[in-house]
Design a protein around this motif. Structure first.
Motif, PDB file in Angstrom:
ATOM      1  N   MET A  56       0.920  -1.205   0.014  1.00  0.00           N
ATOM      2  CA  MET A  56       0.107   0.048  -0.099  1.00  0.00           C
ATOM      3  C   MET A  56       0.910   1.351   0.068  1.00  0.00           C
ATOM      4  N   ILE A  57       1.861   1.347   0.633  1.00  0.00           N
ATOM      5  CA  ILE A  57       2.780   2.529   0.685  1.00  0.00           C
ATOM      6  C   ILE A  57       3.443   2.591  -0.573  1.00  0.00           C
ATOM      7  N   PHE A  58       3.895   1.423  -1.188  1.00  0.00           N
ATOM      8  CA  PHE A  58       4.508   1.528  -2.418  1.00  0.00           C
ATOM      9  C   PHE A  58       3.650   1.995  -3.550  1.00  0.00           C
ATOM     10  N   LEU A  59       2.215   1.816  -3.481  1.00  0.00           N
ATOM     11  CA  LEU A  59       1.308   2.419  -4.322  1.00  0.00           C
ATOM     12  C   LEU A  59       1.008   3.822  -4.010  1.00  0.00           C
ATOM     13  N   LYS A  60       0.998   4.271  -2.980  1.00  0.00           N
ATOM     14  CA  LYS A  60       0.910   5.776  -2.480  1.00  0.00           C
ATOM     15  C   LYS A  60       1.950   6.421  -3.092  1.00  0.00           C
ATOM     16  N   SER A  61       3.296   5.966  -2.869  1.00  0.00           N
ATOM     17  CA  SER A  61       4.526   6.651  -3.332  1.00  0.00           C
ATOM     18  C   SER A  61       4.584   6.635  -4.750  1.00  0.00           C
ATOM     19  N   LEU A  62       4.198   5.676  -5.614  1.00  0.00           N
ATOM     20  CA  LEU A  62       4.032   5.751  -7.050  1.00  0.00           C
ATOM     21  C   LEU A  62       3.040   6.714  -7.713  1.00  0.00           C
ATOM     22  N   LEU A  63       1.999   6.660  -6.875  1.00  0.00           N
ATOM     23  CA  LEU A  63       1.128   7.527  -7.296  1.00  0.00           C
ATOM     24  C   LEU A  63       1.421   9.318  -6.956  1.00  0.00           C
ATOM     25  N   ILE A  64       2.190   9.194  -6.017  1.00  0.00           N
ATOM     26  CA  ILE A  64       2.875  10.791  -5.484  1.00  0.00           C
ATOM     27  C   ILE A  64       3.594  10.909  -6.661  1.00  0.00           C
ATOM     28  N   VAL A  65       4.677  10.206  -7.092  1.00  0.00           N
ATOM     29  CA  VAL A  65       5.332  10.385  -8.196  1.00  0.00           C
ATOM     30  C   VAL A  65       4.887  10.659  -9.644  1.00  0.00           C
ATOM     31  N   VAL A  66       3.802  10.076 -10.026  1.00  0.00           N
ATOM     32  CA  VAL A  66       3.083  10.261 -11.063  1.00  0.00           C
ATOM     33  C   VAL A  66       2.464  11.626 -10.967  1.00  0.00           C
ATOM     34  N   GLU A  67       2.010  12.074  -9.823  1.00  0.00           N
ATOM     35  CA  GLU A  67       1.128  13.326  -9.645  1.00  0.00           C
ATOM     36  C   GLU A  67       2.076  14.359  -9.961  1.00  0.00           C
ATOM     37  N   VAL A  68       3.405  14.299  -9.427  1.00  0.00           N
ATOM     38  CA  VAL A  68       4.356  15.419  -9.656  1.00  0.00           C
ATOM     39  C   VAL A  68       4.593  15.432 -10.906  1.00  0.00           C
ATOM     40  N   LEU A  69       4.825  14.142 -11.816  1.00  0.00           N
ATOM     41  CA  LEU A  69       5.456  14.246 -12.888  1.00  0.00           C
ATOM     42  C   LEU A  69       4.278  14.963 -13.865  1.00  0.00           C
ATOM     43  N   CYS A  70       3.049  14.469 -13.554  1.00  0.00           N
ATOM     44  CA  CYS A  70       2.027  15.175 -14.456  1.00  0.00           C
ATOM     45  C   CYS A  70       1.605  16.398 -14.510  1.00  0.00           C
ATOM     46  N   SER A  71       1.865  16.911 -13.199  1.00  0.00           N
ATOM     47  CA  SER A  71       1.848  18.415 -12.837  1.00  0.00           C
ATOM     48  C   SER A  71       2.824  19.230 -13.439  1.00  0.00           C
ATOM     49  N   LEU A  72       4.175  18.614 -13.533  1.00  0.00           N
ATOM     50  CA  LEU A  72       5.153  19.485 -14.128  1.00  0.00           C
ATOM     51  C   LEU A  72       4.920  19.202 -15.754  1.00  0.00           C
ATOM     52  N   LEU A  73       4.676  18.246 -16.207  1.00  0.00           N
ATOM     53  CA  LEU A  73       4.402  18.237 -17.794  1.00  0.00           C
ATOM     54  C   LEU A  73       3.304  18.876 -18.122  1.00  0.00           C
ATOM     55  N   LEU A  74       2.212  18.996 -17.171  1.00  0.00           N
ATOM     56  CA  LEU A  74       1.057  19.833 -17.796  1.00  0.00           C
ATOM     57  C   LEU A  74       1.557  21.209 -17.665  1.00  0.00           C
ATOM     58  N   ILE A  75       2.161  21.784 -16.715  1.00  0.00           N
ATOM     59  CA  ILE A  75       2.843  23.088 -16.986  1.00  0.00           C
ATOM     60  C   ILE A  75       3.366  23.410 -17.983  1.00  0.00           C
ATOM     61  N   GLY A  76       4.492  22.812 -18.225  1.00  0.00           N
ATOM     62  CA  GLY A  76       5.316  22.708 -19.626  1.00  0.00           C
ATOM     63  C   GLY A  76       4.523  22.598 -20.725  1.00  0.00           C
ATOM     64  N   LEU A  77       3.314  21.923 -20.894  1.00  0.00           N
ATOM     65  CA  LEU A  77       2.479  21.802 -22.129  1.00  0.00           C
ATOM     66  C   LEU A  77       1.666  22.935 -22.310  1.00  0.00           C
ATOM     67  N   ILE A  78       1.192  23.271 -21.130  1.00  0.00           N
ATOM     68  CA  ILE A  78       0.273  24.708 -21.249  1.00  0.00           C
ATOM     69  C   ILE A  78       0.907  25.707 -21.637  1.00  0.00           C
ATOM     70  N   LEU A  79       2.386  25.948 -21.221  1.00  0.00           N
ATOM     71  CA  LEU A  79       3.009  27.111 -21.684  1.00  0.00           C
ATOM     72  C   LEU A  79       3.497  27.093 -23.047  1.00  0.00           C
ATOM     73  N   LEU A  80       3.773  25.879 -23.710  1.00  0.00           N
ATOM     74  CA  LEU A  80       4.112  25.621 -24.913  1.00  0.00           C
ATOM     75  C   LEU A  80       2.835  25.950 -26.277  1.00  0.00           C
ATOM     76  N   GLN A  81       1.803  25.903 -25.658  1.00  0.00           N
ATOM     77  CA  GLN A  81       0.575  25.995 -26.488  1.00  0.00           C
ATOM     78  C   GLN A  81       0.437  27.368 -26.933  1.00  0.00           C
ATOM     79  N   ARG A  82      -0.128  27.436 -28.167  1.00  0.00           N
ATOM     80  CA  ARG A  82      -0.291  28.830 -28.818  1.00  0.00           C
ATOM     81  C   ARG A  82      -1.447  29.593 -27.919  1.00  0.00           C
ATOM     82  N   SER A  83      -1.350  30.862 -28.001  1.00  0.00           N
ATOM     83  CA  SER A  83      -2.418  31.541 -27.470  1.00  0.00           C
ATOM     84  C   SER A  83      -2.650  32.710 -28.358  1.00  0.00           C
TER      85      SER A  83
END
Length: 130
Positions: free
Chosen positions: A1-28
């Motif tokens: 259970m602790i491993f799954l929580k840690s894995l999901l936290i890592v996925v959460e951080v990576l997704c948030s950083l990638l989302l920030i980058g993708l949103i900044l790269l998009q055209r406006s």
């Protein structure tokens, strides 16, 4: 259970950083951060249809972010729920205190010091002298 929580936290951080980058790269309307990479750098990197690729990647990462957030919320809520289940459901009743009648209470007032009968009282200051 602790491993799954840690894995999901890592996925959460990576997704948030990638989302920030993708949103900044998009055209406006004003081209946003895309101009920092040069006028055609976004198109050169992702091709002529960069807007479609970036939009689809943003939607997919957003969905992954939401799913991992919900799963983490459920996992951390189950820990608190187990703690609540272990508590005693019925609180102990408070003891009943019977009021005492007024006659049994000591209501003696303290004595006030009074000056002796022949003592001179100090005069109050006049408002004219001030």
């Amino acid at each position: 259970m602790i491993f799954l929580k840690s894995l999901l936290i890592v996925v959460e951080v990576l997704c948030s950083l990638l989302l920030i980058g993708l949103i900044l790269l998009q055209r406006s309307k004003s081209e946003g951060l895309g101009l920092a990479f040069g006028a055609g750098a976004g198109e050169a990197l992702f091709g002529a249809r960069a807007g479609n690729v970036l939009s689809k990647a943003t939607v997919i990462l957003g969905i992954v972010f939401m799913i991992s957030t919900l799963m983490l919320g459920v996992m951390f809520a189950q820990k608190d729920k187990a703690l609540i289940d272990t508590l005693d459901p019925a609180p102990a009743a408070a003891p009943v205190v019977q009021p005492q009648p007024l006659e049994s209470m000591d209501l003696a007032l303290p004595e006030i010091d009074t000056p002796p009968e022949g003592a001179v009282q100090p005069a109050a200051p006049d408002s004219e002298t001030m």
